[in-house]
Design a protein around this motif. Structure first.
Motif, mmCIF file in Angstrom:
data_model
loop_
_atom_site.group_PDB
_atom_site.id
_atom_site.type_symbol
_atom_site.label_atom_id
_atom_site.label_comp_id
_atom_site.label_asym_id
_atom_site.label_seq_id
_atom_site.Cartn_x
_atom_site.Cartn_y
_atom_site.Cartn_z
ATOM 1 N N LEU A 155 51.736 77.277 57.854
ATOM 2 C CA LEU A 155 52.738 76.696 57.888
ATOM 3 C C LEU A 155 54.082 77.586 58.294
ATOM 4 O O LEU A 155 54.702 77.303 59.821
ATOM 5 C CB LEU A 155 53.285 75.237 57.719
ATOM 6 C CG LEU A 155 52.146 74.378 57.881
ATOM 7 C CD1 LEU A 155 52.481 72.564 56.893
ATOM 8 C CD2 LEU A 155 51.970 73.835 59.096
ATOM 9 N N GLN A 156 54.655 78.167 57.921
ATOM 10 C CA GLN A 156 55.763 78.781 57.838
ATOM 11 C C GLN A 156 55.825 79.700 58.675
ATOM 12 O O GLN A 156 56.305 79.946 60.035
ATOM 13 C CB GLN A 156 55.812 79.303 56.451
ATOM 14 C CG GLN A 156 57.348 80.645 56.505
ATOM 15 C CD GLN A 156 57.344 80.722 55.029
ATOM 16 O OE1 GLN A 156 56.533 81.210 54.370
ATOM 17 N NE2 GLN A 156 58.949 81.737 55.033
ATOM 18 N N ALA A 157 54.541 80.410 59.143
ATOM 19 C CA ALA A 157 53.830 81.857 60.195
ATOM 20 C C ALA A 157 54.163 80.798 61.605
ATOM 21 O O ALA A 157 54.813 81.152 62.614
ATOM 22 C CB ALA A 157 52.787 82.305 59.718
ATOM 23 N N HIS A 158 53.896 79.787 61.596
ATOM 24 C CA HIS A 158 53.769 79.050 63.068
ATOM 25 C C HIS A 158 54.864 78.002 63.054
ATOM 26 O O HIS A 158 55.011 77.960 64.525
ATOM 27 C CB HIS A 158 52.154 77.946 63.157
ATOM 28 C CG HIS A 158 50.622 78.863 63.142
ATOM 29 N ND1 HIS A 158 50.812 79.118 64.177
ATOM 30 C CD2 HIS A 158 49.950 78.489 61.673
ATOM 31 C CE1 HIS A 158 49.247 80.001 63.651
ATOM 32 N NE2 HIS A 158 48.820 79.657 62.666
ATOM 33 N N GLY A 159 55.137 78.147 61.985
ATOM 34 C CA GLY A 159 56.923 76.961 62.387
ATOM 35 C C GLY A 159 58.131 78.352 63.182
ATOM 36 O O GLY A 159 59.169 78.136 63.295
ATOM 37 N N SER A 160 57.785 79.092 62.632
ATOM 38 C CA SER A 160 58.408 80.287 63.331
ATOM 39 C C SER A 160 59.515 79.897 65.207
ATOM 40 O O SER A 160 58.135 80.355 65.821
ATOM 41 C CB SER A 160 58.401 82.170 63.042
ATOM 42 O OG SER A 160 58.112 81.906 61.576
#
Length: 143
Positions: A138-143
Motif C-alpha cells: 500500500l505504501q509503495a502504491h500510495g506514492s
C-alpha cells in the motif's frame, strides 16, 4: 416556459460528463487496484476511492456484493475524523501513514495517496496474508 425533456436530458448528460482530470484519476485508480490485485492475489477486497467525492473509482472484491463500493463514504469519513483528531491533539505536522482496522477474520487497511486525492483500501485475511507485506505494498502504491 415549458421544459423540453430532450434538452433537459442532454443538459444532464453534459453536466455528468467527467472532466479530463476525473478520467485521469479514474485511470490511475484502476491501475492501482489492478496492481495491488496482481501483487497480493490473496486480497479479499481492494478499492481506490476519490477522497473529495467519497466515491469509489475502482474496486475489486472476492465476496458477494460490492463491499468496497458500499463502504466508500464511511471509509472516507474515518480518514476525515482521524484528521480532525490530529488537529484536536495539536499535531499539525503529523500525517496519517495508514489506518489499520483489525477484525476477527479480516484486516482492513486504509492509506491516503501521497497527493491526497485517493484513499486506498485493502482487505486481507490475517491467516494467509503478511501484514507487513500488505502495508509495504500500500505504501509503495500510495506514492
Amino acid at each position: 416556459l415549458m421544459p423540453i425533456s430532450f434538452l433537459s436530458r442532454l443538459q444532464a448528460l453534459a453536466s455528468a460528463a467527467p472532466s479530463p482530470a476525473d478520467s485521469a484519476l479514474r485511470t490511475r485508480a484502476t491501475g492501482l487496484v489492478e496492481s495491488l490485485r496482481r501483487e497480493l492475489p490473496e486480497a479479499l477486497a481492494v478499492a481506490a476511492i476519490d477522497l473529495e467525492q467519497a466515491q469509489p473509482l475502482a474496486t475489486y472484491s472476492v465476496g458477494k456484493g460490492a463491499l468496497p463500493a458500499k463502504a466508500a463514504a464511511h471509509l472516507v469519513e474515518v480518514v476525515r475524523l482521524k484528521r480532525r483528531a490530529l488537529e484536536v491533539l495539536q499535531l499539525p505536522t503529523e500525517k496519517i501513514e495508514d489506518i489499520l482496522i483489525t477484525l476477527r477474520e479480516q484486516l482492513h487497511l486504509l492509506r491516503v495517496s501521497q497527493d491526497g486525492r485517493l484513499l486506498l483500501y485493502l482487505v486481507v485475511s490475517p491467516y494467509d496474508t503478511n501484514l507487513a507485506i500488505a502495508r509495504a505494498l500500500l505504501q509503495a502504491h500510495g506514492s
